[in-house]
Design a protein around this motif. Structure first.
Motif, PDB file in Angstrom:
ATOM      1  N   GLU A  66      39.380  13.520  22.734  1.00 58.43           N
ATOM      2  CA  GLU A  66      39.294  12.330  22.614  1.00 58.43           C
ATOM      3  C   GLU A  66      37.851  11.707  22.401  1.00 58.43           C
ATOM      4  OE1 GLU A  66      40.107  11.559  26.753  1.00 58.43           O
ATOM      5  OE2 GLU A  66      42.158  11.846  26.615  1.00 58.43           O
ATOM      6  N   PHE A  67      38.199  10.458  21.686  1.00 61.07           N
ATOM      7  CA  PHE A  67      37.035   9.663  21.296  1.00 61.07           C
ATOM      8  C   PHE A  67      37.421   8.218  21.719  1.00 61.07           C
ATOM      9  CE2 PHE A  67      39.487   9.075  17.533  1.00 61.07           C
ATOM     10  CZ  PHE A  67      39.224   7.879  17.004  1.00 61.07           C
ATOM     11  N   SER A  68      36.232   7.447  22.160  1.00 57.18           N
ATOM     12  CA  SER A  68      36.346   6.279  22.623  1.00 57.18           C
ATOM     13  C   SER A  68      35.982   5.081  21.788  1.00 57.18           C
ATOM     14  CB  SER A  68      35.227   6.086  23.858  1.00 57.18           C
ATOM     15  OG  SER A  68      35.429   4.720  24.326  1.00 57.18           O
ATOM     16  N   CYS A  69      36.927   3.963  21.749  1.00 60.83           N
ATOM     17  CA  CYS A  69      36.801   2.692  21.003  1.00 60.83           C
ATOM     18  C   CYS A  69      36.848   1.755  21.767  1.00 60.83           C
ATOM     19  CB  CYS A  69      37.937   2.639  20.096  1.00 60.83           C
ATOM     20  SG  CYS A  69      37.761   1.729  18.709  1.00 60.83           S
ATOM     21  N   SER A  70      35.599   1.216  22.219  1.00 61.21           N
ATOM     22  CA  SER A  70      35.336   0.283  23.249  1.00 61.21           C
ATOM     23  C   SER A  70      34.845  -0.958  22.894  1.00 61.21           C
ATOM     24  CB  SER A  70      34.892   1.039  24.664  1.00 61.21           C
ATOM     25  OG  SER A  70      33.385   1.286  24.214  1.00 61.21           O
ATOM     26  N   ASP A  71      34.983  -1.874  23.714  1.00 63.81           N
ATOM     27  CA  ASP A  71      34.313  -3.216  23.739  1.00 63.81           C
ATOM     28  C   ASP A  71      33.767  -3.579  25.385  1.00 63.81           C
ATOM     29  OD1 ASP A  71      37.055  -5.349  22.906  1.00 63.81           O
ATOM     30  OD2 ASP A  71      36.360  -4.549  24.992  1.00 63.81           O
ATOM     31  N   LYS A  72      33.278  -4.585  25.442  1.00 64.73           N
ATOM     32  CA  LYS A  72      32.823  -5.044  26.801  1.00 64.73           C
ATOM     33  C   LYS A  72      34.002  -5.146  27.720  1.00 64.73           C
ATOM     34  CE  LYS A  72      28.826  -7.857  25.079  1.00 64.73           C
ATOM     35  NZ  LYS A  72      28.028  -9.090  25.359  1.00 64.73           N
ATOM     36  N   ASP A  89      42.845   3.315  10.550  1.00 64.88           N
ATOM     37  CA  ASP A  89      42.298   2.146   9.600  1.00 64.88           C
ATOM     38  C   ASP A  89      42.156   0.819  10.501  1.00 64.88           C
ATOM     39  OD1 ASP A  89      41.899   3.731   7.494  1.00 64.88           O
ATOM     40  OD2 ASP A  89      43.990   3.408   6.716  1.00 64.88           O
ATOM     41  N   LEU A  90      43.373   0.923  11.394  1.00 67.49           N
ATOM     42  CA  LEU A  90      43.527  -0.220  12.198  1.00 67.49           C
ATOM     43  C   LEU A  90      42.515  -0.551  13.416  1.00 67.49           C
ATOM     44  CD1 LEU A  90      47.360  -0.593  12.821  1.00 67.49           C
ATOM     45  CD2 LEU A  90      45.963  -2.025  11.352  1.00 67.49           C
ATOM     46  N   ILE A  91      41.970   0.837  13.765  1.00 66.53           N
ATOM     47  CA  ILE A  91      41.042   1.094  14.731  1.00 66.53           C
ATOM     48  C   ILE A  91      39.585   0.534  14.260  1.00 66.53           C
ATOM     49  CG2 ILE A  91      39.546   2.582  15.985  1.00 66.53           C
ATOM     50  CD1 ILE A  91      42.123   4.218  16.150  1.00 66.53           C
ATOM     51  N   LEU A  92      39.559   1.081  12.803  1.00 64.24           N
ATOM     52  CA  LEU A  92      37.988   0.664  12.227  1.00 64.24           C
ATOM     53  C   LEU A  92      37.889  -0.836  12.058  1.00 64.24           C
ATOM     54  CD1 LEU A  92      35.761   1.720  10.524  1.00 64.24           C
ATOM     55  CD2 LEU A  92      37.074   1.766   8.696  1.00 64.24           C
ATOM     56  N   SER A 261      25.665  11.208  14.425  1.00 63.01           N
ATOM     57  CA  SER A 261      25.617  12.616  14.227  1.00 63.01           C
ATOM     58  C   SER A 261      26.879  13.252  13.989  1.00 63.01           C
ATOM     59  CB  SER A 261      25.044  13.328  15.892  1.00 63.01           C
ATOM     60  OG  SER A 261      25.397  14.705  15.748  1.00 63.01           O
ATOM     61  N   LEU A 262      27.142  13.662  12.921  1.00 65.40           N
ATOM     62  CA  LEU A 262      28.450  14.161  12.578  1.00 65.40           C
ATOM     63  C   LEU A 262      28.738  15.249  13.276  1.00 65.40           C
ATOM     64  CD1 LEU A 262      27.885  12.375   9.962  1.00 65.40           C
ATOM     65  CD2 LEU A 262      29.136  14.055   8.907  1.00 65.40           C
ATOM     66  N   GLU A 263      27.972  15.984  13.982  1.00 61.45           N
ATOM     67  CA  GLU A 263      28.229  17.310  14.843  1.00 61.45           C
ATOM     68  C   GLU A 263      28.629  16.762  16.112  1.00 61.45           C
ATOM     69  OE1 GLU A 263      25.373  21.133  14.030  1.00 61.45           O
ATOM     70  OE2 GLU A 263      24.364  19.335  14.925  1.00 61.45           O
ATOM     71  N   ASN A 264      28.124  15.763  16.562  1.00 61.92           N
ATOM     72  CA  ASN A 264      28.889  14.997  17.912  1.00 61.92           C
ATOM     73  C   ASN A 264      30.143  14.408  17.637  1.00 61.92           C
ATOM     74  OD1 ASN A 264      26.355  15.727  19.096  1.00 61.92           O
ATOM     75  ND2 ASN A 264      25.569  13.466  18.969  1.00 61.92           N
ATOM     76  N   ALA A 283      32.544   6.076  10.325  1.00 62.17           N
ATOM     77  CA  ALA A 283      32.264   4.754  10.162  1.00 62.17           C
ATOM     78  C   ALA A 283      32.685   3.936  11.331  1.00 62.17           C
ATOM     79  CB  ALA A 283      33.303   3.862   9.042  1.00 62.17           C
ATOM     80  N   ILE A 284      33.788   4.390  11.985  1.00 58.29           N
ATOM     81  CA  ILE A 284      34.273   4.030  13.477  1.00 58.29           C
ATOM     82  C   ILE A 284      33.006   4.445  14.465  1.00 58.29           C
ATOM     83  CG2 ILE A 284      35.521   4.554  15.523  1.00 58.29           C
ATOM     84  CD1 ILE A 284      38.054   4.761  13.449  1.00 58.29           C
ATOM     85  N   GLU A 285      32.503   5.762  14.307  1.00 63.15           N
ATOM     86  CA  GLU A 285      31.271   6.069  15.155  1.00 63.15           C
ATOM     87  C   GLU A 285      30.109   5.233  14.845  1.00 63.15           C
ATOM     88  OE1 GLU A 285      29.172   8.480  17.917  1.00 63.15           O
ATOM     89  OE2 GLU A 285      31.643   8.154  17.663  1.00 63.15           O
ATOM     90  N   ALA A 286      29.967   5.006  13.711  1.00 65.61           N
ATOM     91  CA  ALA A 286      28.705   4.029  13.277  1.00 65.61           C
ATOM     92  C   ALA A 286      28.955   2.827  13.833  1.00 65.61           C
ATOM     93  CB  ALA A 286      28.579   3.836  11.567  1.00 65.61           C
ATOM     94  N   PHE A 287      29.992   2.042  13.986  1.00 65.18           N
ATOM     95  CA  PHE A 287      29.997   0.901  14.517  1.00 65.18           C
ATOM     96  C   PHE A 287      30.028   0.916  16.155  1.00 65.18           C
ATOM     97  CE2 PHE A 287      32.854  -0.593  10.661  1.00 65.18           C
ATOM     98  CZ  PHE A 287      31.837  -1.584  10.326  1.00 65.18           C
ATOM     99  N   GLU A 288      30.293   2.198  16.566  1.00 71.89           N
ATOM    100  CA  GLU A 288      30.255   2.375  18.099  1.00 71.89           C
ATOM    101  C   GLU A 288      28.895   2.355  18.615  1.00 71.89           C
ATOM    102  OE1 GLU A 288      32.466   2.804  20.512  1.00 71.89           O
ATOM    103  OE2 GLU A 288      34.310   2.895  19.630  1.00 71.89           O
TER     104      GLU A 288
END
Length: 307
Positions: A66-72, A89-92, A261-264, A283-288
């Motif tokens: 799983e990966f997390s996509c979060s805000d406050k 794409d919507l998540i991004l 980290s692409l490995e992460n 890009a999603i991870e970068a924004f995270e």
């Protein structure tokens, strides 16, 4: 130079991954069930900030990554492999909207080794943010009447090029806001460059050297002046030279405010190799990571008496 790779080959491994994403997870998952889940997930993404607790009820126990996509106010857990590329794409876009509010117009500077995907990811991030995009190498070539980076190195030397690079960063940081900038691989070695990049948010795209060597070997070294004069097997030459460059620059990359980290990411999504990652996932991870930095920054700036 990043632009050259993007134009010639859009990372074959990423194209392969797009094909993989459209395939079913296994024979036990019927097509009708998958379609229903995709429709249900689109609704969940839209309502995530209002009903975060409902997301857990939709998870399938057969998928462990799983990966997390979060805000406050919310956290959406997205199951690896079960999310259609369109949903990603919507998540991004959602993550970009969240981060844009916290950036307050600050620019983003992408740093990393040659071939790390700064231009490809940077263009994607700028598009969803509504920012302008600039590639430092391209700006330098334009300032030299179209002379390529490789030719600048050959006729004027690396020192001359680094001076032009600093001039470009100074201009970008002082004259522009709301831009995403792809820097050259060696931009991190000059302290003055960090002064300019720190006016925005710097992001380090951390890619394993093996993956970088494979990418560069696949498209050739003609646009890579620090690699072009070497002879021998393309992968071996690239890996050997990249290792030397890493020894010289590795510590400087850690000055970035956020690290991707692409490995992460690959571990988090359950991929066997970073070559399976798509630019959207990166890009999603970068924004995270940017969001995480901004939250920490905000906490530090709050006076003790206000806590």
């Amino acid at each position: 130079m990043e632009a050259a790779i993007a134009q010639r080959v859009q990372y074959p491994s990423w194209v392969h991954c797009r094909k993989f994403e459209g395939k079913p997870l296994g024979s036990s998952l019927r097509v009708s069930q998958r379609v229903k889940e995709e429709k249900r997930f689109r609704g969940l993404v839209a309502l995530a900030h209002l009903q975060p607790d409902r997301i857990n009820d939709q998870r399938r126990s057969s998928v462990s990554s799983e990966f997390s996509c979060s805000d406050k106010n919310s956290s959406v857990l997205l199951e690896a492999g079960s999310v259609h590329p369109f949903d990603k794409d919507l998540i991004l876009k959602k993550k970009a909207e969240e981060v844009r509010l916290s950036l307050h117009g600050r620019s983003i500077y992408l740093v990393g080794m040659m071939g790390s995907g700064k231009t490809t990811v940077g263009k994607l991030m700028s598009k969803v943010l509504g920012y302008s995009f600039f590639d430092c190498d391209t700006l330098i070539e334009q300032s030299m009447n179209g002379t390529s980076v490789a030719e600048i190195f050959e006729h004027h030397g690396e020192g001359f090029f680094r001076g032009k690079e600093t001039d470009a960063l100074k201009k970008l940081s002082s004259m522009y806001q709301q831009v995403v900038v792809s820097t050259g691989g060696g931009a991190v070695i000059r302290p003055i460059n960090w002064k300019y990049m720190n006016r925005g948010i710097s992001i380090w795209l951390d890619v394993p050297l093996e993956a970088l060597a494979h990418r560069i070997a696949a498209v050739g070294t003609d646009s890579r002046p620090l690699l072009h004069d070497e002879s021998g097997d393309a992968y071996t030459v690239a890996f050997k030279r990249l290792s030397t460059i890493w020894d010289e620059r590795g510590e400087a990359y850690t000055n970035a405010k956020a690290r991707v980290s692409l490995e992460n990411i690959a571990v988090k999504l359950g991929y066997k190799d970073v070559s399976e990652l798509t630019p959207t996932e990166i890009a999603i991870e970068a924004f995270e990571q940017v969001q995480s930095f901004l939250e920490k920054e905000e906490t530090v700036e709050i006076p003790d008496g206000d806590l």
